[in-house]
Design a protein around this motif. Structure first.
Motif, PDB file in Angstrom:
ATOM      1  N   ALA A 335       8.725  39.793  -8.524  1.00  0.00           N
ATOM      2  CA  ALA A 335       7.672  40.680  -8.088  1.00  0.00           C
ATOM      3  C   ALA A 335       6.707  40.727  -9.101  1.00  0.00           C
ATOM      4  N   ALA A 336       6.889  40.806 -10.265  1.00  0.00           N
ATOM      5  CA  ALA A 336       5.984  40.747 -11.551  1.00  0.00           C
ATOM      6  C   ALA A 336       5.051  39.629 -11.488  1.00  0.00           C
ATOM      7  N   GLU A 337       5.899  38.395 -11.355  1.00  0.00           N
ATOM      8  CA  GLU A 337       5.032  37.160 -11.346  1.00  0.00           C
ATOM      9  C   GLU A 337       4.064  37.120 -10.145  1.00  0.00           C
ATOM     10  N   CYS A 338       4.339  37.801  -9.198  1.00  0.00           N
ATOM     11  CA  CYS A 338       3.520  37.545  -7.567  1.00  0.00           C
ATOM     12  C   CYS A 338       2.577  38.863  -7.847  1.00  0.00           C
ATOM     13  N   GLY A 339       2.363  39.616  -8.913  1.00  0.00           N
ATOM     14  CA  GLY A 339       1.519  40.739  -9.115  1.00  0.00           C
ATOM     15  C   GLY A 339       1.578  42.067  -8.351  1.00  0.00           C
ATOM     16  N   VAL A 340       2.946  42.349  -8.017  1.00  0.00           N
ATOM     17  CA  VAL A 340       3.198  43.533  -7.411  1.00  0.00           C
ATOM     18  C   VAL A 340       2.998  44.874  -8.524  1.00  0.00           C
ATOM     19  N   PRO A 341       2.065  45.597  -7.992  1.00  0.00           N
ATOM     20  CA  PRO A 341       1.788  46.927  -8.901  1.00  0.00           C
ATOM     21  C   PRO A 341       2.981  47.934  -8.806  1.00  0.00           C
ATOM     22  N   ALA A 342       3.321  48.298 -10.057  1.00  0.00           N
ATOM     23  CA  ALA A 342       4.480  49.404  -9.983  1.00  0.00           C
ATOM     24  C   ALA A 342       4.311  50.519  -9.095  1.00  0.00           C
ATOM     25  N   GLY A 343       2.917  51.041  -9.077  1.00  0.00           N
ATOM     26  CA  GLY A 343       2.905  52.141  -8.339  1.00  0.00           C
ATOM     27  C   GLY A 343       2.843  52.039  -6.933  1.00  0.00           C
ATOM     28  N   ARG A 344       3.048  50.664  -6.452  1.00  0.00           N
ATOM     29  CA  ARG A 344       3.132  50.438  -5.164  1.00  0.00           C
ATOM     30  C   ARG A 344       4.821  50.005  -4.770  1.00  0.00           C
ATOM     31  N   VAL A 345       5.609  50.291  -5.728  1.00  0.00           N
ATOM     32  CA  VAL A 345       7.274  49.913  -5.657  1.00  0.00           C
ATOM     33  C   VAL A 345       7.701  51.430  -5.383  1.00  0.00           C
ATOM     34  N   VAL A 346       8.268  51.740  -4.435  1.00  0.00           N
ATOM     35  CA  VAL A 346       8.402  53.011  -3.754  1.00  0.00           C
ATOM     36  C   VAL A 346       9.696  53.471  -4.706  1.00  0.00           C
ATOM     37  N   ASN A 347      10.539  52.637  -5.320  1.00  0.00           N
ATOM     38  CA  ASN A 347      11.903  53.170  -6.045  1.00  0.00           C
ATOM     39  C   ASN A 347      11.347  53.068  -7.472  1.00  0.00           C
ATOM     40  N   THR A 348      10.067  53.335  -8.080  1.00  0.00           N
ATOM     41  CA  THR A 348       9.691  53.762  -9.311  1.00  0.00           C
ATOM     42  C   THR A 348       9.217  55.235  -8.993  1.00  0.00           C
ATOM     43  N   TRP A 349       9.104  55.489  -8.032  1.00  0.00           N
ATOM     44  CA  TRP A 349       8.577  56.996  -7.651  1.00  0.00           C
ATOM     45  C   TRP A 349       9.535  58.249  -7.930  1.00  0.00           C
ATOM     46  N   PRO A 350       9.305  59.199  -8.461  1.00  0.00           N
ATOM     47  CA  PRO A 350      10.221  60.364  -8.565  1.00  0.00           C
ATOM     48  C   PRO A 350      10.901  60.508  -7.184  1.00  0.00           C
ATOM     49  N   LEU A 351      11.994  61.234  -7.418  1.00  0.00           N
ATOM     50  CA  LEU A 351      12.859  61.501  -5.939  1.00  0.00           C
ATOM     51  C   LEU A 351      12.175  62.195  -5.120  1.00  0.00           C
ATOM     52  N   ASP A 352      11.475  63.282  -5.519  1.00  0.00           N
ATOM     53  CA  ASP A 352      10.655  64.326  -4.604  1.00  0.00           C
ATOM     54  C   ASP A 352       9.703  63.369  -3.676  1.00  0.00           C
ATOM     55  N   ASP A 353       8.974  62.434  -4.429  1.00  0.00           N
ATOM     56  CA  ASP A 353       7.827  61.736  -3.915  1.00  0.00           C
ATOM     57  C   ASP A 353       8.482  60.760  -2.976  1.00  0.00           C
ATOM     58  N   LEU A 354       9.677  60.053  -3.235  1.00  0.00           N
ATOM     59  CA  LEU A 354      10.289  58.999  -2.465  1.00  0.00           C
ATOM     60  C   LEU A 354      10.687  59.985  -1.140  1.00  0.00           C
ATOM     61  N   LEU A 355      11.333  61.086  -1.291  1.00  0.00           N
ATOM     62  CA  LEU A 355      11.783  61.698  -0.156  1.00  0.00           C
ATOM     63  C   LEU A 355      10.694  62.234   0.590  1.00  0.00           C
TER      64      LEU A 355
END
Length: 372
Positions: A335-355
């Motif tokens: 993902a990093a090699e392909c330029g995926v931004p961390a903010g667009r990875v849903v499982n980097t989000w706090p649980l409340d935001d994810l839910l």
């Protein structure tokens, strides 16, 4: 030499051996021997284990054989078991080069949204999967066993899924602050429908939708099928979108152990990726970066295309055993090699935001990024 002053945990040593074997895709038969022995010992008082280990009585316990007994005897004696020491030297190293952003992305992950238990085709109980996820530092994980149509994988009927939801709720208090989320990997049917009752899907925290059948469907039909699933308001994550295998499990086990074996690949399903990813971006459905070493799905060119389309992502292990929960670095590196931004990875989000996203993702505007 053993040191009487050193205290080791023989159950922990057995679990660690099983974890490392699973991490490197060793045979489930071998893994089961160590997990079975760990469960047998965990049911006994520690003093009884020590007495059995020093008097040669371990082999009389159901579920403990010669190899596992030797591990326990060495552990009780204060020594790192020989078998564990060898595995730590050969199987505990990095699975991926995390330079170039992969390390930062892995550090940002808070959870895993795709894993299986022995309720479908996984090899371990729910609590073992959850406990290992917590030990790896996850704040949350979603239990996503298969849906009914996948009978070969022990897919869950509606009645069994309802029972599983009760089990997950009962486990919840004992796992805090870690959260085990209810979920499913639901089969995408040939017409794009989802293989579970809509009212049940609505109860789940996370729904991963994946194609497991008719993988050679013509591209136009496959595109329509996938878009129908993506536009379903219950779908949160599009799982392993091409269905490919880069090599088979036997080859990977040989690679990890340093042996040379042949391996067969399974080609990608054909579909219009631009249309599929545009639908994911429009409907707030995350594209899964599947970390299983025999899948590594999607391929890099498609990850880059999904980035350009403005998609959200979920970097998951698709783990079928506790040790496989440690495979996320493989997905993070790609993902990093392909330029995926961390903010667009849903499982980097706090649980409340994810839910909040899984509850209302169909109404998210294109490009939504969590504030967390």
């Amino acid at each position: 030499m053993s040191d009487p002053a050193v205290t080791r945990d023989p159950v922990g040593d057995l679990r660690r051996i099983a974890f490392l074997l699973e991490r490197t895709l060793e045979s489930s038969y071998r893994v089961k021997a160590f997990r079975t022995a760990a469960a047998a010992l965990a049911a006994l008082p520690a003093d009884d284990v020590a007495l059995l280990a020093t008097t040669g009585g371990l082999r009389g316990i159901k579920g403990i054989g010669d190899r596992t007994a030797l591990v326990v005897e060495q552990s009780v004696g204060g020594s790192e078991p020989d078998y564990l020491r060898d595995l730590e030297a050969t199987a505990a190293g990095p699975l991926a080069d995390l330079s170039g952003g992969g390390e930062e992305l892995r550090a940002a992950l808070r959870g895993d949204l795709h894993l299986h238990s022995d309720w479908s085709d996984g090899g371990s109980p729910i609590d073992e999967m959850a406990r290992t996820a917590a030990e790896l530092g996850h704040e949350y994980a979603a239990l996503t066993d298969h849906s009914p149509r996948l009978t070969v994988a022990g897919g869950l009927t509606p009645a069994r899924l309802r029972r599983q939801l009760d089990v997950v709720r009962e486990l919840g208090e004992g796992l805090a602050p870690f959260r085990l989320l209810t979920g499913i990997e639901v089969d995408i049917l040939s017409d794009g429908g989802l293989d579970q009752q809509p009212d049940l899907l609505a109860e789940l925290a996370v729904v991963v939708a994946s194609v497991h059948s008719e993988l050679r469907m013509p591209a136009d039909a496959m595109t329509r099928r996938m878009i129908a699933a993506i536009t379903n308001p219950h779908t949160d994550v599009l799982g392993h979108c091409t269905g490919r295998y880069v090599v088979d499990r036997q080859f990977l086990s040989g690679r990890f152990s340093g042996q040379t074996r042949s391996g067969k690949a399974r080609p990608e399903s054909q579909f219009d990726a631009e249309r599929v990813f545009a639908a994911c971006a429009e409907h707030g459905v995350a594209v899964e970066v599947n970390s299983r070493p025999e899948r590594l799905d999607p391929p890099r060119r498609l990850i880059r295309l999904a980035v350009e389309a403005g998609c959200l992502f979920s970097i998951d292990t698709d783990a079928h055993a506790p040790g496989q929960l440690d495979w996320q670095p493989l997905g993070c590196a790609r993902a990093a090699e392909c330029g995926v931004p961390a903010g667009r990875v849903v499982n980097t989000w706090p649980l409340d935001d994810l839910l909040a996203w899984t509850a209302d993702h169909a109404h998210r505007p294109r490009g939504f990024v969590s504030a967390g």
